[in-house]
Motif scaffolding. Structure first.
Motif, PDB file in Angstrom:
ATOM      1  N   TRP A   1      -3.313   8.427  -2.253  1.00  0.00           N
ATOM      2  CA  TRP A   1      -3.239   8.351  -0.807  1.00  0.00           C
ATOM      3  C   TRP A   1      -2.268   7.249  -0.408  1.00  0.00           C
ATOM      4  N   ALA A   2      -1.337   7.564   0.480  1.00  0.00           N
ATOM      5  CA  ALA A   2      -0.446   6.560   1.058  1.00  0.00           C
ATOM      6  C   ALA A   2      -1.197   5.913   2.221  1.00  0.00           C
ATOM      7  N   VAL A   3      -1.274   4.601   2.203  1.00  0.00           N
ATOM      8  CA  VAL A   3      -1.998   3.863   3.238  1.00  0.00           C
ATOM      9  C   VAL A   3      -1.061   2.834   3.872  1.00  0.00           C
ATOM     10  N   ASP A   4      -1.362   2.471   5.105  1.00  0.00           N
ATOM     11  CA  ASP A   4      -0.535   1.487   5.807  1.00  0.00           C
ATOM     12  C   ASP A   4      -0.829   0.054   5.361  1.00  0.00           C
ATOM     13  N   ASP A   5      -2.086  -0.233   5.020  1.00  0.00           N
ATOM     14  CA  ASP A   5      -2.500  -1.591   4.661  1.00  0.00           C
ATOM     15  C   ASP A   5      -3.384  -1.490   3.418  1.00  0.00           C
ATOM     16  N   ILE A   6      -2.784  -1.697   2.257  1.00  0.00           N
ATOM     17  CA  ILE A   6      -3.528  -1.498   1.013  1.00  0.00           C
ATOM     18  C   ILE A   6      -4.663  -2.503   0.854  1.00  0.00           C
ATOM     19  N   ALA A   7      -4.471  -3.738   1.297  1.00  0.00           N
ATOM     20  CA  ALA A   7      -5.539  -4.737   1.172  1.00  0.00           C
ATOM     21  C   ALA A   7      -6.770  -4.283   1.948  1.00  0.00           C
ATOM     22  N   ALA A   8      -6.573  -3.810   3.170  1.00  0.00           N
ATOM     23  CA  ALA A   8      -7.697  -3.344   3.986  1.00  0.00           C
ATOM     24  C   ALA A   8      -8.339  -2.101   3.365  1.00  0.00           C
ATOM     25  N   ALA A   9      -7.526  -1.182   2.853  1.00  0.00           N
ATOM     26  CA  ALA A   9      -8.063   0.038   2.238  1.00  0.00           C
ATOM     27  C   ALA A   9      -8.861  -0.286   0.979  1.00  0.00           C
ATOM     28  N   VAL A  10      -8.343  -1.183   0.144  1.00  0.00           N
ATOM     29  CA  VAL A  10      -9.064  -1.588  -1.065  1.00  0.00           C
ATOM     30  C   VAL A  10     -10.373  -2.269  -0.690  1.00  0.00           C
TER      31      VAL A  10
ATOM     32  N   ILE B   1       0.269  -0.738  -5.297  1.00  0.00           N
ATOM     33  CA  ILE B   1      -0.561   0.361  -5.785  1.00  0.00           C
ATOM     34  C   ILE B   1      -1.850  -0.188  -6.385  1.00  0.00           C
ATOM     35  N   ALA B   2      -2.954   0.531  -6.131  1.00  0.00           N
ATOM     36  CA  ALA B   2      -4.250   0.214  -6.737  1.00  0.00           C
ATOM     37  C   ALA B   2      -4.855   1.514  -7.238  1.00  0.00           C
ATOM     38  N   TRP B   3      -5.497   1.462  -8.394  1.00  0.00           N
ATOM     39  CA  TRP B   3      -6.063   2.649  -9.031  1.00  0.00           C
ATOM     40  C   TRP B   3      -7.572   2.538  -9.123  1.00  0.00           C
ATOM     41  N   PHE B   4      -8.226   3.710  -9.098  1.00  0.00           N
ATOM     42  CA  PHE B   4      -9.676   3.789  -9.278  1.00  0.00           C
ATOM     43  C   PHE B   4     -10.018   5.166  -9.828  1.00  0.00           C
ATOM     44  N   LEU B   5     -11.219   5.299 -10.368  1.00  0.00           N
ATOM     45  CA  LEU B   5     -11.648   6.546 -11.007  1.00  0.00           C
ATOM     46  C   LEU B   5     -12.729   7.234 -10.185  1.00  0.00           C
ATOM     47  N   ASP B   6     -12.724   8.569 -10.236  1.00  0.00           N
ATOM     48  CA  ASP B   6     -13.845   9.314  -9.661  1.00  0.00           C
ATOM     49  C   ASP B   6     -14.938   9.417 -10.727  1.00  0.00           C
ATOM     50  N   PRO B   7     -16.090  10.024 -10.421  1.00  0.00           N
ATOM     51  CA  PRO B   7     -17.178  10.088 -11.409  1.00  0.00           C
ATOM     52  C   PRO B   7     -16.821  10.796 -12.713  1.00  0.00           C
ATOM     53  N   ASP B   8     -15.783  11.639 -12.722  1.00  0.00           N
ATOM     54  CA  ASP B   8     -15.371  12.334 -13.942  1.00  0.00           C
ATOM     55  C   ASP B   8     -14.212  11.655 -14.647  1.00  0.00           C
ATOM     56  N   GLY B   9     -13.803  10.483 -14.175  1.00  0.00           N
ATOM     57  CA  GLY B   9     -12.715   9.757 -14.809  1.00  0.00           C
ATOM     58  C   GLY B   9     -11.332  10.180 -14.346  1.00  0.00           C
ATOM     59  N   ASN B  10     -11.257  11.000 -13.293  1.00  0.00           N
ATOM     60  CA  ASN B  10      -9.949  11.340 -12.722  1.00  0.00           C
ATOM     61  C   ASN B  10      -9.343  10.090 -12.109  1.00  0.00           C
ATOM     62  N   ASN B  11      -8.094   9.806 -12.440  1.00  0.00           N
ATOM     63  CA  ASN B  11      -7.416   8.596 -11.979  1.00  0.00           C
ATOM     64  C   ASN B  11      -6.831   8.833 -10.584  1.00  0.00           C
ATOM     65  N   LEU B  12      -7.302   8.076  -9.616  1.00  0.00           N
ATOM     66  CA  LEU B  12      -6.886   8.172  -8.217  1.00  0.00           C
ATOM     67  C   LEU B  12      -6.191   6.877  -7.818  1.00  0.00           C
ATOM     68  N   SER B  13      -5.398   6.926  -6.745  1.00  0.00           N
ATOM     69  CA  SER B  13      -4.709   5.709  -6.346  1.00  0.00           C
ATOM     70  C   SER B  13      -4.550   5.599  -4.839  1.00  0.00           C
ATOM     71  N   LEU B  14      -4.307   4.376  -4.430  1.00  0.00           N
ATOM     72  CA  LEU B  14      -3.873   4.044  -3.075  1.00  0.00           C
ATOM     73  C   LEU B  14      -2.494   3.436  -3.231  1.00  0.00           C
ATOM     74  N   ALA B  15      -1.594   3.724  -2.300  1.00  0.00           N
ATOM     75  CA  ALA B  15      -0.256   3.141  -2.351  1.00  0.00           C
ATOM     76  C   ALA B  15       0.205   2.762  -0.968  1.00  0.00           C
ATOM     77  N   GLU B  16       0.680   1.547  -0.851  1.00  0.00           N
ATOM     78  CA  GLU B  16       1.345   1.087   0.359  1.00  0.00           C
ATOM     79  C   GLU B  16       2.837   1.142   0.025  1.00  0.00           C
ATOM     80  N   LEU B  17       3.512   2.109   0.628  1.00  0.00           N
ATOM     81  CA  LEU B  17       4.912   2.368   0.291  1.00  0.00           C
ATOM     82  C   LEU B  17       5.843   1.563   1.188  1.00  0.00           C
ATOM     83  N   THR B  18       7.050   1.342   0.703  1.00  0.00           N
ATOM     84  CA  THR B  18       8.017   0.553   1.464  1.00  0.00           C
ATOM     85  C   THR B  18       9.011   1.437   2.213  1.00  0.00           C
ATOM     86  N   VAL B  19       8.900   2.736   2.065  1.00  0.00           N
ATOM     87  CA  VAL B  19       9.849   3.663   2.689  1.00  0.00           C
ATOM     88  C   VAL B  19       9.570   3.810   4.159  1.00  0.00           C
TER      89      VAL B  19
END
Length: 123
Positions: A64-73, A105-123
């Motif tokens: 997921w692209a987020v505007d404020d990664i610190a707040a989302a995390v 970028i920050a990463w986290f896992l779902d209950p099945d170990g799928n690797n998910l992420s948050l990203a605050e992009l500079t574009v």
């Protein structure tokens, strides 16, 4: 290719997936059991599909692209999400990595170990 993009993620337990993707992540889910849960995520259909044995990849499968990664995390951490730390990545206290190009970028896992992420992009 014309058409709208759809995303898929395999899970072993639709009840656990509903709690995580709906309850923790806050996605609005449509129940299409016994096959899947479905969400509209920013105009993209995400099918959270029941599979016998999910094959969790060591790379990000959904992000997921987020505007404020610190707040989302902080928000997800407050809901019980544990962010993954990778040795040698130089992540900050929240588990956020700053890429050379400026993305965060920050990463986290779902209950099945799928690797998910948050990203605050500079574009």
């Amino acid at each position: 290719m014309d058409g709208r993009l759809m995303g898929f993620v395999g899970v072993s337990d639709l009840d656990a997936a509903q709690e995580f993707y709906g309850g923790v992540l806050g996605l609005d889910l449509v129940d299409e059991r016994p096959f899947a849960l479905v969400a509209d995520v920013g105009g993209t259909m995400l099918r959270i599909t029941a599979v016998d044995v999910p094959a969790a990849a060591p790379y990000t499968v959904l992000g997921w692209a987020v505007d404020d990664i610190a707040a989302a995390v902080d928000e997800l951490a407050g809901r019980g999400v544990i962010f993954t730390r990778y040795e040698g990545m130089g992540q900050d206290e929240r588990g956020v990595w700053s890429a050379p190009g400026g993305a965060k970028i920050a990463w986290f896992l779902d209950p099945d170990g799928n690797n998910l992420s948050l990203a605050e992009l500079t574009v």
